[in-house]
Design an enzyme around this catalytic site. Structure first.
Site, short mmCIF file in Angstrom:
data_model
loop_
_atom_site.label_atom_id
_atom_site.label_comp_id
_atom_site.label_asym_id
_atom_site.label_seq_id
_atom_site.Cartn_x
_atom_site.Cartn_y
_atom_site.Cartn_z
N ARG A 1 0.84 -1.20 0.00
CA ARG A 1 0.00 0.00 0.00
C ARG A 1 0.87 1.24 0.00
NH1 ARG A 1 -5.59 -0.68 2.84
NH2 ARG A 1 -5.82 -2.93 2.63
N GLU B 1 0.69 4.12 1.00
CA GLU B 1 0.16 5.22 1.80
C GLU B 1 1.31 5.96 2.44
OE1 GLU B 1 -3.06 3.75 3.98
OE2 GLU B 1 -2.23 1.79 4.35
N ARG C 1 0.61 2.57 12.90
CA ARG C 1 -0.10 1.34 12.54
C ARG C 1 -0.17 1.04 11.05
NH1 ARG C 1 -6.00 2.48 12.82
NH2 ARG C 1 -6.15 4.65 12.26
N HIS C 2 0.62 1.78 10.27
CA HIS C 2 0.63 1.53 8.82
C HIS C 2 2.03 1.17 8.33
CE1 HIS C 2 -3.17 3.87 9.00
NE2 HIS C 2 -3.51 3.03 8.04
N GLU D 1 -8.04 -1.09 14.56
CA GLU D 1 -8.68 -1.99 13.60
C GLU D 1 -7.69 -3.08 13.19
OE1 GLU D 1 -10.00 -0.20 9.84
OE2 GLU D 1 -9.53 -2.12 8.88
N SER E 1 -11.10 -6.02 8.39
CA SER E 1 -12.32 -5.55 7.74
C SER E 1 -12.91 -6.74 6.98
CB SER E 1 -12.04 -4.43 6.75
OG SER E 1 -11.83 -3.23 7.44
N ARG F 1 -0.68 -6.04 12.20
CA ARG F 1 -1.65 -5.41 13.12
C ARG F 1 -2.04 -6.38 14.22
NH1 ARG F 1 -5.22 -1.26 10.86
NH2 ARG F 1 -3.77 0.09 9.78
P1 ATP Z 1 -6.87 1.55 8.03
O1 ATP Z 1 -8.21 2.23 7.99
O2 ATP Z 1 -6.42 1.19 9.41
O3 ATP Z 1 -5.82 2.27 7.23
P2 ATP Z 1 -7.99 -0.09 6.01
O4 ATP Z 1 -9.41 -0.08 6.43
O5 ATP Z 1 -7.53 0.80 4.93
O6 ATP Z 1 -7.05 0.15 7.28
P3 ATP Z 1 -8.41 -2.71 4.91
O7 ATP Z 1 -8.45 -2.39 3.47
O8 ATP Z 1 -9.67 -2.89 5.63
O9 ATP Z 1 -7.54 -1.57 5.66
O10 ATP Z 1 -7.40 -3.94 5.11
C1 ATP Z 1 -7.69 -5.04 5.94
C2 ATP Z 1 -6.70 -5.12 7.09
O11 ATP Z 1 -5.35 -5.09 6.64
C3 ATP Z 1 -6.79 -3.97 8.06
O12 ATP Z 1 -7.83 -4.17 8.96
C4 ATP Z 1 -5.44 -4.04 8.72
O13 ATP Z 1 -5.37 -5.08 9.68
C5 ATP Z 1 -4.54 -4.42 7.59
N1 ATP Z 1 -3.92 -3.24 6.98
C6 ATP Z 1 -4.46 -2.43 6.07
N2 ATP Z 1 -3.61 -1.45 5.70
C7 ATP Z 1 -2.49 -1.65 6.40
C8 ATP Z 1 -1.23 -0.99 6.46
N3 ATP Z 1 -0.96 0.08 5.72
N4 ATP Z 1 -0.28 -1.49 7.29
C9 ATP Z 1 -0.54 -2.57 8.05
N5 ATP Z 1 -1.71 -3.24 8.04
C10 ATP Z 1 -2.68 -2.79 7.23
MN MN Z 2 -10.57 -1.60 6.98
#
Ligand code: ATP
Ligand code: MN
Length: 601
Positions: free
Chosen positions: A208, A210, A216-217, A358, A361, A409
């Site tokens: 990702r 981001e 937490r990312h 979180e 999802s 996470r």
């Molecule tokens: P957040 O809102 O915390 O950025 P998200 O809702 O964008 O997460 P999802 O697309 O729902 O993330 O991804 C499913 C799961 O993958 C998340 O619940 C989380 O556990 C993990 N995850 C997502 N993005 C990341 C990241 N950048 N780094 C670490 N873990 C991640």
């Molecule tokens: Mn999510």
């Protein structure tokens, strides 16, 4: 003789054994030396009383590989037993002191330093325990999925043609001249696999892009995926998610209590007989408002603070650290999310929060072809890009759904770690790739630096004057030959941290003096002026010629607040015989320094 491991040593009390491993450390108590040896299962204490044996290791540093034979005797130490009368053979002698004190129970360094020395830091007992547990998490997940759920593992591609879910947070790779993307999830593939095996799971990498610096990312991680077909009620997915977490926590307590103890003894609480509370998104917002008075009820999402508060609620009210939030708004969920029958503004989706964050999802997916087209249309996405995926809905998909749960996470929240980087062996984020700092392009020498500054100014279409003049060693001289005011001159000072030996750049108006107390406060350690000879060797610069462009030298760079007071600034641009005059605002934009008050008169 066969090798005995640390974990089996106590079974050999009274016997002679051979052990093999890394020298961790040596403690000296008068005439007796205690050598701690590390192997894959733990630590062994060896008591050395014979001078001759000690001399073999006296010059060795941690990391040396040793083979030791001796007698096992019981002891009342933490390890229960120790080895006496050792005969030591040095297999690989290491004489260089370690770059980081990983052999101490806790590494006494800051997190960035620990990441900078990751390959060695991973040998530390606490850090190693985190990753043993992480491996166990993955194993427990597979056990649960295969044995309890009868799900089939799939291996989806990670390099894909186009993004599956839209959004801009994708990394692109050059694929024989075409652009490929690195997958953010295997969502579409896992649904395809439901059409084959009904219940499927994976543990796959995700990427990702981001640019976030949160705790937490990560930009690369691993994700547990699960998807199933044929439920009666979509809440069955939540049941499975809940059982899965409880199974994992139980597995850790049964098989990895030693590592848990190493980490302080407590992990997240998820008692078997306590269901994870389930609140709808709306209920969660109301509850957050009721508990804190903070009103987020018009927001489409929960803030990180609200997530923390909801977990606190679950812990206080039910004694569990986990809570489900369901029925999220359509605008916040992907196109394939299943709209609620009685309220299409909402979806059959959930997040699982664990100890404030979180971790998962998931939800039910649309499974009827026209509904899927409708979902794409609402999100203004082009069905042409999803032909393969859409074909499964044209040819029969049952009601289905699943979830995606981040491994890092989960590791972080289960173990109550402060930062997700502690839950990744070689974390990638905007500052690092695979644990290593992304190396800045560093410039060396006055002419190179001057060239780069002018290139930056031209590139950004910024106004500036470039002057060539006689050498100007003092600020007064400079102001005179430039025709600028003394206070428009910026003085760049290179300092050295007394502890870290790291260089910092401080920039102040020329007519002021640097306040070393304020400097120490800003960087967190006392500093002194860097030696001119070192500056010349390290940066190719002469004092007085250093420009206020610390980032070009890969330096943490500070500006004094007073600099903002003038609309233009002047400085030597790498050489004593050349100056640049430019707008203060532009300088700030190019350098992006840290700010503070660092001067006295
Ligand atoms: P957040 O809102 O915390 O950025 P998200 O809702 O964008 O997460 P999802 O697309 O729902 O993330 O991804 C499913 C799961 O993958 C998340 O619940 C989380 O556990 C993990 N995850 C997502 N993005 C990341 C990241 N950048 N780094 C670490 N873990 C991640
Ligand atoms: Mn999510």
């Amino acid at each position: 003789m066969e090798r005995t491991l640390a974990k089996d040593l106590f079974k050999q009390i009274g016997k002679k054994v051979q052990v093999r491993g890394w020298l961790n450390n040596v403690r000296s108590l008068g005439k007796v030396q205690f050598l701690i040896l590390r192997d894959r299962s733990g630590f062994i204490q060896i008591v050395i009383q014979e001078k001759e044996e000690f001399q073999k290791i006296a010059y060795l540093q941690p990391g040396s590989i040793l083979l030791i034979e001796g007698e096992v005797v019981s002891s009342n130490s933490e390890l229960r037993c120790e080895i006496t009368n050792p005969k030591i053979s040095v297999e690989v002698p290491i004489e260089e002191p370690s770059l980081i004190e990983y052999y101490k129970p806790k590494i006494p360094s800051d997190p960035e330093f620990i990441l900078d020395h990751r390959p060695l830091a991973l040998r530390n007992r606490e850090i190693a325990a985190v990753f043993k547990i992480q491996a166990a998490l993955a194993h427990a997940y597979r056990l649960f999925m295969v044995e309890k759920m009868e799900a089939v593992e799939y291996f989806a591609p990670n390099m894909i043609g186009a993004s599956s879910e839209g959004g801009s947070e994708f990394f692109s790779v050059d694929y024989f001249g075409h652009t490929a993307t690195l997958a953010q999830s295997s969502q579409l593939y896992k649904q395809i696999m439901v059409g084959v095996n009904e219940r499927v799971f994976a543990l796959m990498p995700f990427f990702r892009a981001e640019p976030s610096h949160t705790t937490r990312h990560l930009t690369e991680g691993k994700q547990f995926e699960f998807e199933m077909g044929f439920f009666k009620d979509w809440h069955e997915i939540l049941d499975i998610q809940e059982n899965c977490i409880k199974f994992i926590v139980d597995y850790l307590h049964t098989h990895h209590q030693t590592e848990i103890d190493t980490l302080g003894g407590t992990i997240v609480s998820a008692p078997k007989d306590v269901p994870f509370p389930r609140l709808t998104f709306k209920e969660a917002q109301e509850l957050y408002f009721k508990r804190t008075g903070l009103d987020e009820r018009n927001e489409p999402d929960l803030s990180p603070v609200a997530e923390k508060e909801l977990c606190k609620y679950a812990q206080e009210t039910y004694g569990t650290d986990l809570i489900f939030i369901t029925d999220w708004k359509t605008c916040k969920r992907p196109f394939y999310a299943y709209p609620k029958e009685n309220d299409p503004e909402l979806t059959n989706t959930f997040d699982l929060l664990c100890a404030g964050t979180e971790i998962t999802s998931g939800g039910q997916r649309r499974h009827i072809y026209p509904s899927m087209l409708e979902g794409l249309k609402i999100k203004e996405m082009d069905p042409k890009h999803f032909e393969d995926y859409l074909s499964i809905f044209r040819f029969g998909m049952p009601p289905h759904g699943g979830f995606g749960m981040g491994l890092e996470r989960l590791t972080m929240t289960l173990l109550k770690l402060k930062n997700i980087r502690e839950a990744s062996l070689f974390p990638s984020d905007p500052k690092r790739i695979a644990g290593q700092r992304i190396k800045a392009h560093i410039f060396f020498g006055g002419e190179n630096i001057r060239g780069e500054i002018i290139r930056l100014l031209k590139n950004k279409d910024m106004e500036y004057k470039h002057l060539i003049h006689e050498a100007t060693p003092t600020s007064e001289d400079s102001a005179r030959v430039r025709g600028t005011k003394l206070e428009e001159g910026v003085k760049s000072i290179l300092l050295r941290g007394k502890n870290s030996k790291k260089n910092y750049q401080f920039n102040i108006p020329s007519h002021f003096k640097l306040d070393m107390k304020a400097v120490a406060e800003a960087v967190g350690e006392k500093c002194e002026f860097e030696d001119p000879a070192v500056i010349e060797e390290r940066f190719g610069l002469i004092i007085g010629g250093v420009p206020p462009f610390g980032p070009l030298l890969n330096l943490e760079t500070f500006f004094d607040e007073d600099i903002k007071k003038r609309s233009q600034v002047a400085f030597n641009c790498g050489l004593l015989t050349e100056s640049i005059i430019m707008n203060t605002e532009d300088l700030i934009r190019l350098v992006d320094p840290k700010w503070g008050c660092f001067t006295k008169i």
